[in-house]
Write an enzyme that holds these catalytic residues in place. Sequence first.
Site, PDB file in Angstrom:
ATOM      1  N   CYS A 119       7.068  -1.063 -20.530  1.00  0.00           N
ATOM      2  CA  CYS A 119       6.101  -0.006 -20.783  1.00  0.00           C
ATOM      3  C   CYS A 119       5.197   0.060 -19.550  1.00  0.00           C
ATOM      4  CB  CYS A 119       5.330  -0.358 -22.049  1.00  0.00           C
ATOM      5  SG  CYS A 119       4.221   0.913 -22.610  1.00  0.00           S
ATOM      6  N   CYS A 129       3.499  -6.680  -4.106  1.00  0.00           N
ATOM      7  CA  CYS A 129       2.057  -6.595  -3.808  1.00  0.00           C
ATOM      8  C   CYS A 129       1.171  -7.117  -4.933  1.00  0.00           C
ATOM      9  CB  CYS A 129       1.667  -5.164  -3.459  1.00  0.00           C
ATOM     10  SG  CYS A 129       1.719  -4.006  -4.853  1.00  0.00           S
ATOM     11  N   CYS A 167       2.428  -0.040  -2.997  1.00  0.00           N
ATOM     12  CA  CYS A 167       3.096  -0.567  -1.795  1.00  0.00           C
ATOM     13  C   CYS A 167       4.426   0.094  -1.460  1.00  0.00           C
ATOM     14  CB  CYS A 167       3.288  -2.076  -1.924  1.00  0.00           C
ATOM     15  SG  CYS A 167       4.584  -2.573  -3.090  1.00  0.00           S
TER      16      CYS A 167
END
Length: 139
Positions: free
Chosen positions: A128, A106, A57
């Site tokens: 991570c 999103c 997004c």
Amino acid sequence: MTEPTHTSQAAERSERQWQEVLSPAEYAVLRKGGTERPFTGEYTDHTATGVYSCRACGAELFRSETKFDAHCGWPAFYAPLAKDRVRYIEDRTLGMVRTEVRCAACDSHLGHVFYGEGFSTPTDARFCINSICLDFDEA
């Protein structure tokens, strides 16, 4: 690489629409919660200065100043750009309890955050993050 979209448009996409705009590999990680193989992502050893954004997004997620070498096989950050940029979900898959990190704009899967590993960073966190979930804008 996917063309970033306006975050409000992305949030309203159906899964079929996600499949149309993301590559199969991007879709598998961003929308299905997969993980890319360690030490294969384009940003694992990346050291340029700039901002990492959600590939799905375009929302800005992490600054390069918070990226560090955790030797874990994926890009590691000690903090998101702002607290409201990501959201956290308890993940009990693989027989353990972890914290999944998702894009707040999103709801795409990004990776996981781990605490208490002893890294010499300002926080007690290692975000991570899969490279395939990120785009990079150089400063």
